[in-house]
Design an enzyme around this catalytic site. Sequence first.
Site, PDB file in Angstrom:
ATOM      1  CE  LYS A  14     -65.942  -8.139  12.661  1.00 52.71           C
ATOM      2  NZ  LYS A  14     -65.291  -8.374  11.363  1.00 52.71           N
TER       3      LYS A  14
ATOM      4  CE  LYS B  12     -56.757  -7.270  16.288  1.00 58.13           C
ATOM      5  NZ  LYS B  12     -57.071  -8.331  15.309  1.00 58.13           N
TER       6      LYS B  12
ATOM      7  CE  LYS C  56     -59.437  -3.237   9.266  1.00 58.55           C
ATOM      8  NZ  LYS C  56     -59.146  -3.933   7.998  1.00 58.55           N
TER       9      LYS C  56
END
Length: 327
Positions: free
Chosen positions: A111, A193, A196
């Site tokens: 991230k 994966k 969201k």
Amino acid sequence: MKRVLTGLQPTGLLHIGNYFGAIEPMVRLQDGNELFMFVPNYHAITVPQRPDELRRNTLFATAVYLAAGIDPKRTTVFPQSLVSQHTELGWILNCIAKMGELERMTQYKDKATGKGENVSVGLFDYPVLMAADILLYDSLLVPVGSDQKQHVELARDLADRFNKQFGQTFVMPEPMIRKDGARIMGVDNPEKKMSKSASSPKNYISLMDNPATVEKKIKAAVTDSGTEVKGGAERPALANLLMIFSLVTGKTVAEIEAAHAGQSYGAFKQNLADAVNAWLAPLQAKILAFSKDEAMLLKVLEDGAKKAEEEAEVKMKVVRQKIGVAL
């Protein structure tokens, strides 16, 4: 009875990967276990959030839990923000956590890539708050996706370190990873994966996607070379789509492959879209019905928070005494 804890960050983009990886297993675990299912709204603010949306998404996540079959009479459902012991224990664990072990967190590295000094301290440190969430309730089992296993391992390390330094206080949690459906991959990329936070909405199938959107995403889904509707390690895209088909219908992958023998990818994708929409329709109706009753959702969260706070305070009294801050 084993104590089980899990939670999903409140966003309006809960998807089928969230459902089958975390929510549905908890519904089944309600029998014979003591469940704590919380809405981690403090975790959500590690990235910028609009306050009105965060509140709305917290209620939406609660509606999803209830629509899926979570029973507040058997499961303690609560928002993280109403139980202050989470952040209190998080600070205490910060004081025994090591910078190196947080820097090694895979999700942080993923991230933080390309953000440089703009990465928040909260994004770096949230695994410690997650460890506090887990350890606060003496959770023995923590249902997580395989990408979150590292965070449960950190919770174990911090529990062991605290126990050795201050005496036996925390139990050692174990990650509980579903074998089938634990890691649904993106329909646009079978190597990443379903997420969201994906840059493209083509990655995920939201629990609230309408039939046309579901059909469009599945028809655009990546497939493997060849023409045979068959999965396997060497055919990750088809394997992922077949797993989704299996999860929403209850049929085995072998049964689905046999039913599509000799059929084209196009026919398979259409059948998959129809199956996903048939599965989503009743769930969406329940989510919408629960979402309309805000007073009920708030009561569920407030009642759950009272019960969770009572449990959390029992643990925190011990922790404060152990570290010497209880006067």
